[in-house]
Design a protein around this motif. Structure first.
Motif, short mmCIF file in Angstrom:
data_model
loop_
_atom_site.label_atom_id
_atom_site.label_comp_id
_atom_site.label_asym_id
_atom_site.label_seq_id
_atom_site.Cartn_x
_atom_site.Cartn_y
_atom_site.Cartn_z
N GLU A 74 0.84 -1.20 0.00
CA GLU A 74 0.00 0.00 0.00
C GLU A 74 0.87 1.25 0.00
OE1 GLU A 74 -3.49 2.14 2.73
OE2 GLU A 74 -2.77 0.12 3.20
N PRO A 75 0.62 2.18 -0.91
CA PRO A 75 1.47 3.37 -0.98
C PRO A 75 1.32 4.25 0.26
CG PRO A 75 -0.41 3.60 -2.45
CD PRO A 75 -0.43 2.19 -1.95
N VAL A 76 2.36 5.02 0.53
CA VAL A 76 2.38 5.94 1.67
C VAL A 76 1.95 7.32 1.19
CG1 VAL A 76 3.89 7.11 3.32
CG2 VAL A 76 4.17 4.66 2.89
N ASP A 77 1.06 7.93 1.95
CA ASP A 77 0.62 9.28 1.62
C ASP A 77 1.74 10.28 1.95
OD1 ASP A 77 -0.63 11.72 1.34
OD2 ASP A 77 -1.95 11.49 3.07
N PRO A 78 2.31 10.94 0.96
CA PRO A 78 3.38 11.91 1.24
C PRO A 78 2.93 13.01 2.19
CG PRO A 78 3.27 11.44 -1.11
CD PRO A 78 2.05 10.84 -0.50
N GLY A 79 1.65 13.36 2.15
CA GLY A 79 1.13 14.38 3.06
C GLY A 79 1.23 13.95 4.50
N ALA A 80 1.01 12.65 4.76
CA ALA A 80 1.12 12.15 6.14
C ALA A 80 2.55 12.27 6.64
CB ALA A 80 0.64 10.69 6.19
N VAL A 81 3.52 11.99 5.77
CA VAL A 81 4.93 12.10 6.16
C VAL A 81 5.28 13.56 6.45
CG1 VAL A 81 7.31 11.69 5.47
CG2 VAL A 81 5.53 10.06 4.83
N ARG A 82 4.77 14.46 5.65
CA ARG A 82 5.05 15.87 5.87
C ARG A 82 4.41 16.37 7.16
NH1 ARG A 82 5.94 14.70 0.85
NH2 ARG A 82 7.20 16.04 -0.51
N LEU A 127 14.96 -1.88 5.16
CA LEU A 127 14.93 -0.62 4.41
C LEU A 127 14.56 -0.86 2.94
CD1 LEU A 127 18.12 1.22 5.76
CD2 LEU A 127 15.73 1.57 6.44
N ARG A 128 15.08 -1.92 2.37
CA ARG A 128 14.83 -2.19 0.95
C ARG A 128 13.36 -2.58 0.71
NH1 ARG A 128 18.51 -2.59 -3.04
NH2 ARG A 128 20.21 -2.55 -1.52
N ASN A 129 12.73 -3.18 1.69
CA ASN A 129 11.34 -3.64 1.52
C ASN A 129 10.32 -2.55 1.81
OD1 ASN A 129 12.30 -6.19 0.91
ND2 ASN A 129 12.19 -6.90 3.03
N ALA A 130 10.77 -1.41 2.33
CA ALA A 130 9.83 -0.34 2.67
C ALA A 130 9.47 0.47 1.43
CB ALA A 130 10.44 0.56 3.73
N PRO A 131 8.21 0.92 1.33
CA PRO A 131 7.79 1.71 0.16
C PRO A 131 8.19 3.18 0.26
CG PRO A 131 5.93 1.37 1.62
CD PRO A 131 7.07 0.58 2.20
N TYR A 132 8.79 3.57 1.39
CA TYR A 132 9.12 4.99 1.58
C TYR A 132 10.26 5.05 2.58
CZ TYR A 132 7.84 10.01 1.79
OH TYR A 132 7.81 11.37 1.67
N LEU A 141 13.45 13.12 2.17
CA LEU A 141 12.36 12.19 1.83
C LEU A 141 12.68 11.49 0.52
CD1 LEU A 141 9.30 14.52 2.61
CD2 LEU A 141 10.74 13.21 4.20
N LEU A 142 12.81 10.17 0.58
CA LEU A 142 13.09 9.37 -0.62
C LEU A 142 11.78 8.78 -1.11
CD1 LEU A 142 15.88 9.74 0.73
CD2 LEU A 142 16.50 7.50 -0.13
N GLU A 143 11.12 9.53 -1.99
CA GLU A 143 9.78 9.15 -2.42
C GLU A 143 9.79 8.31 -3.69
OE1 GLU A 143 7.19 12.73 -0.40
OE2 GLU A 143 7.61 12.87 -2.55
N SER A 144 10.88 8.33 -4.44
CA SER A 144 10.93 7.53 -5.66
C SER A 144 11.68 6.23 -5.42
CB SER A 144 11.62 8.31 -6.78
OG SER A 144 13.01 8.41 -6.55
#
Length: 440
Positions: A261-269, A333-338, A291-294
Motif C-alpha cells: 500500500e502506498p504511503v501518503d506523502p502528506g502524512a509524512v510531511r 529498508l529495501r522492503n519499505a515503500p518509503y 524524503l526518498l519518495e521515488s
C-alpha cells in the motif's frame, strides 16, 4: 389554496410529557406502570423513556461510598481526562462522562448505573405495552449527554426498539438535485432531544410521547440504538489530546514488514511538522529530513550503502557467508515503500576551543536531533503508519551525502523505513516505570 390549508398539510408532530408515573422501584414492570397512567397511545406513537427509571426498575442501584470507584468498575476505556472529569467508554459501548454513573435521583450512599442492555430494556417496554394496550409503538430509552465542540447537554438514544434509529439518505438528492453522499440522520437522537424539551427530572415526568412520526416506527427486527455508536475504526476523535499522545507513543513500534500500500506523502510531511517542534539548544533547528519518495532514489542509496557495508565487513575479516547474513538483515529498508533520512546540522552551535565543552555542545545537538526523530516516529504512528529507525546511514555518511547530494555539514542519523505494517504487532513487553526511576 388558502394559507390555512397549506399550514394544515405541512409536516408536523406533537410531543408531550406523560404524567401519572409513580416513583419507580426495583422489580417494577415499567410497561404496566406506563399503561396504568392511561397514556392514550395509538399505533405509530413513539415513547421516550428516561434511562433513570429503567435502571431503577432493573435494580441498577448499587451502594457506593465512592462514586469514582463505581465509575472505574463501569469503564472500559478512558477517552479523555481533565482534572476529576473523565470521559470514558462504558460497558454498554457508550462514550460519555463518568460512564453514566449517576449520584443524583438516588438515595445517599448509592449510585445509579445505566441499564445493562438498553436495547433489551426498550424491547421489554415495547412488548409489554403491546400486550397491555394492544398498540404498536416505538420505544426509545434516553440519557443525557454532553457533546464534543458544543456547550450544553441534550438527551440522546441509548436504547431503542421498533424505531428506525438511523435514516440513511445517501444515494438520494437534495432540492437542487445535488447527490447526498454522506447524510445519515440520527433519528432516534432527534426524538430523544425532542422529548427532553417536555420531560423533567425535578417535575417527575420521566416519559414523553411523540405523535405524528409514524414513519419512524418499524418492525421488531430493526436494529437498536447500538447502531448509533460509531465503530473505533471510523472514529476520528476517539481520544482526548493527552490520551491520543500516549496512545501514539504506545503504537510506535518497530515494523519490519510492510505491505504494498502506498504511503501518503502528506502524512509524512505532517509527521515532519511534528518533528520540528522538538526542543533544541540556542533556538536552533538542528533537524533536516530527506524524503526518498521515488523507488529509483531508494534503490540507488541502498545499493551504494550495501557496497560500503560489504567493504567494511570484509576489512573486519568476516566470511562471505557471515556478510551475506548481515546484509539480509538490512532488507527492512529495501522492503519499505518509503524512506526518510533524518540528518543533524550544527548550524548555530557554539565553539569554545575547549574539548570538554565542545563535546558537550555536540551532544546537546545530537540529543535535540534524537528528540526530533522520536517526534517524527510518534507522529507517523498517529497517522497509522509503521516505521523502523535503522542506524545504517550513520556508518557510511560520506556515501549517503554523495548519493543524495547533501551538504557536507549534514550528518545522516540512520534511515527511517515507513509504510503500512503487515499483520498485527506483537504485544509489547510491559516495562514498569518504577524500574527506570531514581528519586533523590
Amino acid at each position: 389554496m388558502t394559507s390555512s390549508s397549506v399550514a394544515s398539510s405541512a409536516p408536523s408532530f406533537r410531543v408531550w410529557a406523560l404524567g401519572g408515573i409513580p416513583e419507580v422501584r426495583a422489580g417494577d414492570d415499567l410497561a404496566k406502570l406506563i399503561a396504568a397512567a392511561e397514556p392514550g397511545l395509538v399505533d405509530g406513537d413513539v415513547l421516550l423513556v428516561t434511562s433513570k427509571i429503567v435502571s431503577k426498575a432493573e435494580g441498577r442501584i448499587v451502594e457506593a461510598a465512592d462514586r469514582e470507584a463505581a465509575i472505574d468498575a463501569e469503564t472500559v476505556r478512558v477517552v479523555a481526562r481533565r482534572g476529576p472529569l473523565r470521559i470514558v467508554e462504558n460497558r454498554q459501548g457508550l462514550v460519555m462522562a463518568a460512564a453514566g454513573v449517576d449520584a443524583s435521583n438516588t438515595p445517599a450512599g448509592t449510585v445509579l448505573l445505566l441499564p445493562e442492555d438498553p436495547d433489551a430494556s426498550a424491547r421489554a417496554v415495547r412488548d409489554g405495552l403491546r400486550d397491555a394496550l394492544g398498540v404498536d409503538v416505538g420505544v426509545v430509552v434516553t440519557d443525557t449527554f454532553g457533546r464534543p465542540w458544543r456547550n450544553g447537554l441534550t438527551d440522546v438514544a441509548i436504547g431503542a426498539a421498533g424505531v428506525r434509529v438511523l435514516d440513511d439518505l445517501r444515494g438520494g438528492t437534495d432540492a437542487h438535485g445535488n447527490p447526498l453522499g454522506a447524510t445519515v440522520v440520527a433519528t432516534a437522537d432527534e426524538l430523544a432531544a425532542a422529548g427532553d424539551l417536555v420531560k423533567g427530572k425535578a417535575e417527575g415526568l420521566p416519559v414523553a410521547v411523540v405523535r405524528g412520526l409514524s414513519h419512524v416506527v418499524a418492525s421488531d427486527d430493526e436494529p437498536g440504538a447500538r447502531e448509533l455508536v460509531r465503530s473505533a475504526a471510523d472514529d476520528m476523535f476517539r481520544l482526548g489530546t493527552s490520551e491520543a499522545v500516549r496512545e501514539a507513543v504506545t503504537l510506535r513500534r518497530t515494523v519490519r514488514e510492510f505491505s504494498d500500500e502506498p504511503v501518503d506523502p502528506g502524512a509524512v510531511r505532517r509527521a515532519v511538522a511534528a518533528a520540528v517542534t522538538a526542543p533544541a539548544p540556542h533556538h536552533t533547528t538542528p533537524w533536516r529530513f530527506v524524503l526518498l519518495e521515488s523507488a529509483e532514489s531508494r534503490t540507488r542509496l541502498l545499493d551504494a550503502m550495501r557496497e560500503a557495508w560489504i567493504e567494511d565487513l570484509r576489512r573486519d575479516g568476516k566470511s562471505e557467508e557471515s556478510i551475506a547474513k548481515r546484509v539480509r538483515r538490512g532488507d527492512v529498508l529495501r522492503n519499505a515503500p518509503y524512506l526518510v533520512v533524518p540528518c543533524l546540522v550544527m548550524d548555530g552551535s557554539h565553539t569554545y576551543g575547549d574539548e570538554r565543552r565542545d563535546t558537550a555542545e555536540r551532544e546537546m545537538f545530537v540529543v535535540a536531533a534524537g528528540a526530533g526523530v522520536q517526534n517524527f516516529l510518534v507522529a507517523l504512528a498517529g497517522e497509522r503508519l509503521g516505521s523502523a529507525w535503522v542506524s545504517s546511514t550513520m556508518f557510511c555518511r560520506p556515501v549517503v551525502r554523495e548519493v543524495l547530494s547533501l551538504p557536507s555539514s549534514w550528518d545522516p542519523l540512520g534511515a527511517v523505513a515507513v509504510g503500512h505494517a503487515v499483520g498485527v504487532a506483537r504485544e509489547r513487553a510491559v516495562r514498569e516505570a518504577e524500574a527506570f526511576l531514581t528519586v533523590r
